[in-house]
Write an enzyme that holds these catalytic residues in place. Structure first.
Site, PDB file in Angstrom:
ATOM      1  N   GLY A   6       6.933   3.327  16.216  1.00  0.00           N
ATOM      2  CA  GLY A   6       5.932   1.428  16.720  1.00  0.00           C
ATOM      3  C   GLY A   6       4.354   1.461  17.232  1.00  0.00           C
ATOM      4  O   GLY A   6       3.901   0.586  17.488  1.00  0.00           O
ATOM      5  N   HIS A  17       3.139  -4.755   3.289  1.00  0.00           N
ATOM      6  CA  HIS A  17       4.544  -4.555   3.494  1.00  0.00           C
ATOM      7  C   HIS A  17       5.940  -4.450   2.834  1.00  0.00           C
ATOM      8  O   HIS A  17       6.345  -5.646   4.083  1.00  0.00           O
ATOM      9  CB  HIS A  17       4.637  -3.966   5.552  1.00  0.00           C
ATOM     10  CG  HIS A  17       5.522  -3.490   6.030  1.00  0.00           C
ATOM     11  ND1 HIS A  17       5.104  -1.544   6.826  1.00  0.00           N
ATOM     12  CD2 HIS A  17       6.748  -3.916   5.806  1.00  0.00           C
ATOM     13  CE1 HIS A  17       7.253  -1.579   6.660  1.00  0.00           C
ATOM     14  NE2 HIS A  17       7.705  -2.622   6.336  1.00  0.00           N
ATOM     15  N   HIS A  27      -0.621  -2.639  14.016  1.00  0.00           N
ATOM     16  CA  HIS A  27       0.498  -2.169  12.359  1.00  0.00           C
ATOM     17  C   HIS A  27       1.703  -2.702  12.973  1.00  0.00           C
ATOM     18  O   HIS A  27       2.826  -1.711  13.201  1.00  0.00           O
ATOM     19  CB  HIS A  27       0.699  -0.819  13.428  1.00  0.00           C
ATOM     20  CG  HIS A  27      -0.749   0.199  12.953  1.00  0.00           C
ATOM     21  ND1 HIS A  27      -1.765  -0.037  11.438  1.00  0.00           N
ATOM     22  CD2 HIS A  27      -1.682   0.547  13.626  1.00  0.00           C
ATOM     23  CE1 HIS A  27      -3.057   0.268  11.386  1.00  0.00           C
ATOM     24  NE2 HIS A  27      -2.580   0.778  12.748  1.00  0.00           N
ATOM     25  N   LYS A  71       4.601  -5.712  14.042  1.00  0.00           N
ATOM     26  CA  LYS A  71       5.105  -7.068  12.633  1.00  0.00           C
ATOM     27  C   LYS A  71       5.288  -8.225  14.106  1.00  0.00           C
ATOM     28  O   LYS A  71       5.450  -8.371  14.558  1.00  0.00           O
ATOM     29  CB  LYS A  71       6.957  -7.036  11.467  1.00  0.00           C
ATOM     30  CG  LYS A  71       6.183  -5.908  10.863  1.00  0.00           C
ATOM     31  CD  LYS A  71       7.955  -4.790  11.209  1.00  0.00           C
ATOM     32  CE  LYS A  71       8.075  -3.507  10.213  1.00  0.00           C
ATOM     33  NZ  LYS A  71       8.969  -2.878  10.279  1.00  0.00           N
ATOM     34  N   GLU A 109       7.881   5.275   5.827  1.00  0.00           N
ATOM     35  CA  GLU A 109       8.914   5.736   6.525  1.00  0.00           C
ATOM     36  C   GLU A 109      10.300   5.067   6.420  1.00  0.00           C
ATOM     37  O   GLU A 109       9.969   4.715   5.882  1.00  0.00           O
ATOM     38  CB  GLU A 109       8.309   6.078   8.265  1.00  0.00           C
ATOM     39  CG  GLU A 109       8.529   4.259   8.821  1.00  0.00           C
ATOM     40  CD  GLU A 109       8.429   4.403  10.406  1.00  0.00           C
ATOM     41  OE1 GLU A 109       9.110   5.032  11.002  1.00  0.00           O
ATOM     42  OE2 GLU A 109       7.832   3.334  10.461  1.00  0.00           O
ATOM     43  N   ARG A 149      18.307   2.259  12.022  1.00  0.00           N
ATOM     44  CA  ARG A 149      18.358   1.599  13.062  1.00  0.00           C
ATOM     45  C   ARG A 149      18.608  -0.147  12.743  1.00  0.00           C
ATOM     46  O   ARG A 149      18.360  -0.319  11.549  1.00  0.00           O
ATOM     47  CB  ARG A 149      17.933   1.527  14.664  1.00  0.00           C
ATOM     48  CG  ARG A 149      16.748   1.418  14.359  1.00  0.00           C
ATOM     49  CD  ARG A 149      15.491   1.558  14.974  1.00  0.00           C
ATOM     50  NE  ARG A 149      14.330   1.285  15.106  1.00  0.00           N
ATOM     51  CZ  ARG A 149      13.614   0.600  14.778  1.00  0.00           C
ATOM     52  NH1 ARG A 149      14.117  -1.038  14.500  1.00  0.00           N
ATOM     53  NH2 ARG A 149      12.217   1.189  14.088  1.00  0.00           N
TER      54      ARG A 149
HETATM   55  P1  ADP Z   1       5.302   2.867  13.136  1.00  0.00           P
HETATM   56  O1  ADP Z   1       6.360   3.666  12.479  1.00  0.00           O
HETATM   57  O2  ADP Z   1       4.741   3.110  13.703  1.00  0.00           O
HETATM   58  O3  ADP Z   1       5.812   1.707  12.453  1.00  0.00           O
HETATM   59  P2  ADP Z   1       4.885   3.153   9.691  1.00  0.00           P
HETATM   60  O4  ADP Z   1       4.518   4.021   9.248  1.00  0.00           O
HETATM   61  O5  ADP Z   1       6.263   2.450   9.619  1.00  0.00           O
HETATM   62  O6  ADP Z   1       4.444   3.516  11.374  1.00  0.00           O
HETATM   63  O7  ADP Z   1       3.253   1.975   9.486  1.00  0.00           O
HETATM   64  C1  ADP Z   1       3.246   0.724  10.181  1.00  0.00           C
HETATM   65  C2  ADP Z   1       1.916   0.216   9.572  1.00  0.00           C
HETATM   66  O8  ADP Z   1       1.208   0.285   9.459  1.00  0.00           O
HETATM   67  C3  ADP Z   1       2.779   0.007   7.709  1.00  0.00           C
HETATM   68  O9  ADP Z   1       2.914  -1.845   7.932  1.00  0.00           O
HETATM   69  C4  ADP Z   1       0.584  -0.456   7.357  1.00  0.00           C
HETATM   70  O10 ADP Z   1       0.479  -1.588   8.007  1.00  0.00           O
HETATM   71  C5  ADP Z   1       0.035   0.737   8.436  1.00  0.00           C
HETATM   72  N1  ADP Z   1       0.162   1.298   7.322  1.00  0.00           N
HETATM   73  C6  ADP Z   1       0.953   2.938   7.512  1.00  0.00           C
HETATM   74  N2  ADP Z   1       0.503   3.573   6.672  1.00  0.00           N
HETATM   75  C7  ADP Z   1      -1.026   3.130   6.091  1.00  0.00           C
HETATM   76  C8  ADP Z   1      -1.461   3.965   5.529  1.00  0.00           C
HETATM   77  N3  ADP Z   1      -1.100   4.424   4.617  1.00  0.00           N
HETATM   78  N4  ADP Z   1      -2.691   2.294   4.652  1.00  0.00           N
HETATM   79  C9  ADP Z   1      -3.182   1.528   5.382  1.00  0.00           C
HETATM   80  N5  ADP Z   1      -1.476   1.083   6.389  1.00  0.00           N
HETATM   81  C10 ADP Z   1      -0.599   1.788   6.708  1.00  0.00           C
END
Ligand code: ADP
Length: 450
Positions: A164, A208, A235, A237, A287, A291
């Site tokens: 999240g 992303h 972070h 969307k 990741e 779901r």
């Molecule tokens: P969550 O599970 O909390 O959604 P994610 O790993 O999917 O976390 O990352 C969510 C967002 O965080 C990504 O879409 C991106 O915008 C930012 N993010 C994640 N990892 C990186 C990274 N290594 N460098 C820059 N931004 C990142």
């Protein structure tokens, strides 16, 4: 097929699942907290059961109450929606122990992908490129410093159990690292009861990009194209679109095929989304979500495939009726997540909607559970609804989005509609020229007025 589906969720996603059930001819059971007695999903379901008081831990996360609701109503399957128990492997197991089918992937895959370190390892083993970083969790400050030196600053500290958009910390230089590690560990412990951290190279200007897939659990899997979810705040969307304005056909095929192949290899069951950062022509896995996602309608609009109905079908039949050649992408779709928040400060604004007029017309879809006179309770997320717009081209889609946003009236509470009206008129957005930090930079300019 199932006799009766219990929908273990609320709000727009409960309604979304309910609609799929109705079209499949399956009776539904809504569950609700006392705060949601008047909710639309309760009104439209065939039956409803009150499962507890307003706090989610006492109602929507209350597993014994959900089991009792299944038993009382004779529901033989549970759709978890997103959030709440959707990625809880133990919940899926408990349902199975009670002969109730969890509509989602097998517990082992939920568990694997729920641990972001294990998920990255699994992805790498399946030939999916990942963001450079530590190989697993970092157990000491010294190890973190060594990895950071190897991959180079800036780095991102991430919680293995994060989600999240929480549990992430940017570290620009070596001297910031010890304090950042201490804070990130404490925050991860408090938020996820697990202080395991890992390190990743921080990417400055990526997009992303995520790939939607469906698997039959027996080694067949198809992809339904990608979504570009680069417009994010904290972070999270807020605007998603498909196809991505940043990808050409070769790049798109590459990432989609890579994911579908990996899902075939692990015999993935149901709907899932693999998430990537895309920078300099390279995809790096971050990741996987096991779901249905908030932004799934974007894919539905350009493929005409009902993803929730497919989740239900594959859970019931252990078979996927669709093949890759049934997936035809046409046109362009954009989704805006409209929240009950001040559009400048983002302060939550729950309360009564005294006037509600959603837009309509060709190519406009609203996924929302609010109505005229509805009171948004303060206990849950602040989503008013999702506006999803389709057009033959991205240009037509944007014109239609402007038109739909202008028609949309939600009075009595503050919403983020003005933010989307501003975004849809920004040159970078019109050109499709944005990255994951674009929105934060736009907001920092302070040009938005309440
Ligand atoms: P969550 O599970 O909390 O959604 P994610 O790993 O999917 O976390 O990352 C969510 C967002 O965080 C990504 O879409 C991106 O915008 C930012 N993010 C994640 N990892 C990186 C990274 N290594 N460098 C820059 N931004 C990142």
């Amino acid at each position: 097929m199932f006799d009766k589906i219990l929908i273990a969720n609320r709000g727009e996603i409960a309604l979304r699942v309910l609609r799929a059930c109705k079209e499949l001819g399956i009776p539904t059971v809504a569950v609700h907290s006392t705060a949601d007695a008047d909710a639309m999903h309760v009104r439209l379901a065939d039956e409803s059961v009150c499962i507890g008081p307003p706090p989610a831990k006492d109602s929507y996360l209350n597993v014994p109450a959900l089991l009792a609701a299944c038993e009382i109503t004779g529901a033989d399957a549970v759709h978890p929606g997103y959030g709440f128990l959707a990625e809880n492997a133990r919940f899926a197991e408990i349902l199975a122990e009670h002969n109730v089918q969890f509509i989602g992937p097998r517990p082992e895959h939920i568990r694997l992908m729920g641990d972001k370190i294990a998920a990255k390892r699994a992805a790498a083993a399946l030939g999916i490129p990942t963001v450079p970083g530590s190989d697993g969790g970092v157990s000491s400050d010294e190890e973190a410093e060594r990895v950071a030196r190897e991959i180079g600053f800036p780095v991102m500290l991430k919680a293995a159990a994060g989600g999240g958009g929480r549990g992430m910390k940017l570290v620009r230089a070596k001297d910031e690292l010890p304090a950042a590690l201490a804070t990130a560990r404490a925050e991860a412990k408090a938020a996820f009861a697990d202080d395991t951290l890992y390190l990743e190279k921080y990417l400055e200007r990526p997009r992303h990009i995520e790939v939607q897939i469906l698997g039959d659990g027996k080694g067949r899997a198809i992809h339904l194209g990608e979504r570009d979810c680069s417009l994010q705040r904290r972070h999270q969307k807020i605007w998603e679109e498909s196809p991505s304005p940043a990808l050409n056909a070769a790049a798109r095929d590459e990432v989609c095929e890579t994911v579908a192949k990996a899902m075939r290899a692990i015999k993935y069951l149901g709907a899932g989304t693999a998430e990537f950062l895309y920078d300099d022509g390279k995809f790096s896995f971050i990741e996987m979500n096991t779901r249905i996602q908030v932004e799934h309608p974007v894919t539905e609009m350009i493929t005409d495939i009902d993803l929730v109905a497919e989740q239900i079908r594959v859970a019931a039949d252990n078979d996927l009726a669709l093949t890759q050649s049934d997936v035809h992408v046409h046109g362009h779709a954009i989704e805006c997540r409209i929240n009950a928040e001040n559009p400048v400060s983002f302060r939550a604004s729950p309360g009564k909607i005294v006037h509600y007029h959603p837009p309509g017309g060709l190519g406009v879809r609203i996924d929302s559970a609010v109505y005229h006179g509805y009171t948004i309770p303060p206990f849950y997320d602040s989503l008013v609804g999702k506006l999803i717009v389709h057009g033959k081209t991205r240009e037509e889609c944007l014109m239609r989005l402007n038109r739909a946003l202008d028609e949309f009236v939600v009075d009595g509470i503050e919403t983020t509609l003005p933010l989307f009206r501003a975004l849809a008129r920004e040159t970078d957005i019109i050109d499709g020229d944005y990255h994951i930090h674009w929105l934060e930079e736009f907001l920092a300019r302070g040009t938005m007025t309440p």
